[in-house]
Design an enzyme around this catalytic site. Structure first.
Site, PDB file in Angstrom:
ATOM      1  CG  ASP A   1      -2.222   0.846   0.884  1.00  0.00           C
ATOM      2  OD1 ASP A   1      -2.158   1.676  -0.041  1.00  0.00           O
ATOM      3  OD2 ASP A   1      -3.240   0.693   1.582  1.00  0.00           O
TER       4      ASP A   1
HETATM    5  C1  NOJ Z   1      -4.068   3.902  -0.057  1.00  0.00           C
HETATM    6  C2  NOJ Z   1      -5.245   2.998   0.131  1.00  0.00           C
HETATM    7  O1  NOJ Z   1      -5.159   2.351   1.369  1.00  0.00           O
HETATM    8  C3  NOJ Z   1      -5.372   1.959  -0.960  1.00  0.00           C
HETATM    9  O2  NOJ Z   1      -6.598   1.296  -0.798  1.00  0.00           O
HETATM   10  C4  NOJ Z   1      -5.268   2.571  -2.312  1.00  0.00           C
HETATM   11  O3  NOJ Z   1      -5.408   1.600  -3.310  1.00  0.00           O
HETATM   12  C5  NOJ Z   1      -3.922   3.268  -2.423  1.00  0.00           C
HETATM   13  N1  NOJ Z   1      -3.843   4.300  -1.423  1.00  0.00           N
HETATM   14  C6  NOJ Z   1      -3.698   3.861  -3.792  1.00  0.00           C
HETATM   15  O4  NOJ Z   1      -4.527   4.943  -3.996  1.00  0.00           O
END
Ligand code: NOJ
Length: 739
Positions: free
Chosen positions: A286
């Site tokens: 993430d």
């Molecule tokens: C953080 C989020 O937790 C995740 O779900 C998302 O896909 C990513 N950012 C990318 O935007």
């Protein structure tokens, strides 16, 4: 001579076809492996590390100038948020024509519930209890995204959530592992199809691996502590379903899990995912979660963080750049093996090949406009939004409203708010595309006078709009009041400690209701709310979540009976925040709640039961479920049986009922939940129509993770329950025999 040659050719072709036809899929996979290995053999360390790097574009979908240079040098594997056929092509062209090895980039984006055509928030879609609808929505999202140069979505989000304070409950399918698994499978199929190299498909990403939804106190990004049993029983199953459906990628979560952050957890990333489940795609971290290993206190510096994440099984690093910075020195110091790096690169290249990017790296710019937000997609969004609506209360059949009504008061801060209709994570959705309830009613009933008054904001202390709202109500035959949360009150970093209607909205409802006019409450929200007063005092309540681009039309369809609501809650609605976590598949305890016995498991100040249980939802018609029968009252350990019931529409309108099958393992080597969903079917019945609904229950579905953490079916007594929600159930007994 000619014909002899022709015959030989035909024989040769027939031979080739016979040798190739059966293992086509595997031989194409073999070819991909060969191409991956051949490419890998030519790559420098820098180029390999480049494949492991994903960087963020600009919020408007542009790439950053730096990306051009990195793509040229082969130092970039992927971007997120860069989108649009022209923009992606421009960057892709550099990677594919100017870099040494011409490896294409993979463009990722959060296509969560739609790309440009926005469908209901995933929690809402789960309320449809209709995996086919979720698959259809994901399919449309995929076609739009691919046309816009996006190859990869960070979806489905398959986190089970038992705590509605957690704002990201909006992105998942609710509290149940079975419903969650079916929705996960449907969405993976919708996004990927059977072959995601197709120009209307994209590769999916199961996230957030894992137990991110178990954040302590519902506070986003918070620590999680979850036993292996609960991981396997509750949090893993939707991920496993995604793997079984062929999901191409996973995302490692932000949370610390049992003392080891999810983005550096060899047990979940390698032992379970690759070892047990044989997942051969890649894992992306993430956003900056590799770097965050330092804040977690697991890594002392960047090199440490890179080593922990990469060696645990995180292949691609999103946004932070520690792999690139440190993997070389780690390799030299033998803290990281060449094999670990190669394996990560191999997994990423494999998915790029499977996407067909080496053969067709560009989006077709001419096709993009027609593929996006076309009338077929918009019609599907309306249909699916209506299927997601749940009727929570309908006293004296206030609903549906009569189309011949002369005047309607439409009140509330959400009655005409385009932005809020799209919910959180609304992709490339455009506010101007969204249809509000005011617009929806106006276009359905152009002849009716609509007295619109906002009344108050969603979340402010002001009541100066009340007077106008009350006037509107008094001057109208019927009042519809749209209240709830604004879209940004759920989603990432949007946890709440209260689940009440924010601001002065409840006061507004009370004041309007005091006018004595018939009133319908339309809820819009990204999570369960504590709506005790409404549940007790308002005659009709419609839960509409955030319905997406077509929200207003879909709600109007339901209010005026062009659609009979058939959704069911995918998550429990509590009475008080203090009850949380509150979910239907809880354990019995040694002292199950008993109102007459103080020393049982309950509260002094609030009922232990939910306000609305999991699986609950009404219809404009009535259904009767009767005649629960098992094809066998006893089955062997590896047996199966058929469970049947009859469901009858006893009312006067056609409608949908979701027939739900639950089981309980009465006594086992480990304690079991009081109920576990094992099947459901959404059926449509005409007035007076009766249908037999059949479920096949296999021994596997009765299995449990035993004390040795092995999945087994244990003999003994089970309860089999079928009904219209998790509380109103017919029940019968089943015996699983020892043999
Ligand atoms: C953080 C989020 O937790 C995740 O779900 C998302 O896909 C990513 N950012 C990318 O935007």
């Amino acid at each position: 001579m000619k014909s002899a040659k022709l015959i030989c050719l035909v024989i040769l072709l027939a031979f080739l076809a016979s040798t190739l036809s059966a293992p086509v899929a595997s031989s194409s996979q073999d070819r991909i492996e060969q191409r991956v290995n051949a490419l890998l053999a030519r790559m420098t360390l820098e180029e390999k590390l480049g494949q492991l790097q994903q960087l963020d574009g600009e919020a408007n979908g542009n790439f950053r100038p730096e990306h051009l240079q990195m793509a040229r040098q082969g130092l970039l594997g992927s971007t997120l948020n860069v989108r649009g056929a022209q923009k992606t092509n421009q960057l892709q062209r550099i990677a594919v024509t100017e870099s040494r090895l011409k490896i294409p980039l993979i463009f990722g984006f959060d296509v969560i519930h739609g790309y440009r055509t926005i469908f209901p928030i995933p929690l809402g879609e789960a309320a449809s209890w209709d995996p086919a609808a979720a698959e259809r929505a994901a399919g449309i999202a995929a076609a739009e995204a691919r046309a816009a140069g996006v190859h990869w979505t960070f979806a489905p989000m398959v986190d089970i959530a038992r705590d509605p304070r957690w704002g990201r409950i909006t992105e998942g399918s609710g509290e149940d592992p079975y419903l969650g698994s079916l929705m996960a499978r449907a969405r993976v199929r919708g996004f990927q199809g059977s072959d995601y190299s197709a120009q209307d498909k994209i590769v999916a990403c199961a996230k957030h691996w894992v137990a991110y939804g178990a954040a302590e106190a519902g506070r986003d990004y918070n620590t999680t502590d979850v036993s292996e049993r609960t991981l396997r029983e509750v949090y893993f199953p939707p991920f496993k379903a995604a793997v079984d459906a062929g999901v191409g990628t996973f995302m490692s979560a932000f949370n610390d899990l049992n003392g080891v952050p999810s983005s550096a957890n060899p047990f979940t990333l390698t032992e379970v995912l690759r070892g047990e489940w044989k997942f051969d795609g890649f894992v992306v971290s993430d956003y900056t979660s590799v770097e965050e290993l330092m804040k977690h206190g697991l890594a002392t510096n960047g090199a440490d963080a890179a080593r922990e994440a990469l060696s645990a099984g995180v292949d691609m690093e999103m946004v932070s750049r520690l792999y690139n910075k440190h993997a070389g020195e780690l390799l030299k110091d033998r803290q990281l093996s060449q094999q670990t790096i190669d394996e990560a690169v191999r997994r990423i290249l494999r998915v790029k090949f499977r996407l067909g990017l080496f053969d067709k790296p560009y989006a077709d710019e001419a096709l993009e406009p027609a593929a996006i937000f076309n009338s077929a997609n918009v019609a599907a969004a309306r249909d699916i939004a209506a299927r997601s609506i749940v009727l929570l209360k309908n006293e004296r059949q206030v609903l549906p409203l009569d189309k011949t009504v002369r005047s309607i008061a439409l009140i509330g801060p959400l009655a005409d708010s385009r932005q809020d209709m799209l919910g959180s994570w609304n992709g490339d959705g455009k506010v101007e595309d969204a249809v509000t309830l005011l617009q929806g009613i106006k276009s359905k009933l152009p002849q009716v006078r609509i007295n619109y008054a906002k009344g108050c904001e969603v979340n402010s202390g002001k009541t100066d709009g009340f007077e106008e709202a009350l006037r509107a109500a008094r001057e109208s035959d019927v009042t519809i009041i749209a209240v709830g949360e604004s879209a940004d009150m759920s989603g990432e970093a949007a946890s709440r400690s209260s689940l009440d209607l924010p601001g002065r909205q409840l006061e507004l409802v009370k004041a309007v209701q005091a006018t004595g006019k018939p009133i319908v409450v339309v809820l819009m929200n990204g999570r369960p709310l504590t709506i005790n007063w409404l549940a007790e005092n308002s005659p009709a309540i419609l839960e509409t979540w955030f319905g997406g681009s077509q929200a207003g039309n879909a709600i109007a369809d339901v209010l005026f009976a062009d659609v009979n609501p058939g959704g069911k809650l995918p998550v429990t609605f509590p009475r008080a925040v203090g009850q949380i976590p509150l979910y239907y598949n809880h354990k019995n305890t040694g002292r199950p709640p008993d109102a007459k016995n103080k020393y049982t498991s309950k509260y002094l100040d609030v009922d232990w039961r939910p306000l609305f249980p999991f699986g609950y939802g009404l219809s404009y018609t009535q259904f009767k479920i009767t005649n629960l029968q098992l094809s066998a009252q006893r089955i062997p350990l590896n047996g199966k049986l058929t469970v049947t019931v009859e469901v009858e529409n006893t009312g006067k309108r056609a409608g949908d009922e979701v027939v739900q099958l639950y089981i309980r393992d009465v006594a086992a080597s480990v304690t079991r939940p009081v109920k576990e969903l094992k099947g459901f079917q959404r059926v449509t019945l005409q007035p007076g129509e009766k249908k037999r609904v059949e479920f096949v229950l296999t021994a596997e579905q009765l299995g449990i993770w035993n004390r040795q953490m092995r999945f087994t079916v244990e003999p003994g007594e089970f309860k089999v329950m079928v009904g219209a929600n998790s509380e109103d159930l017919l029940e019968t007994a089943l015996e699983v025999e020892k043999r």
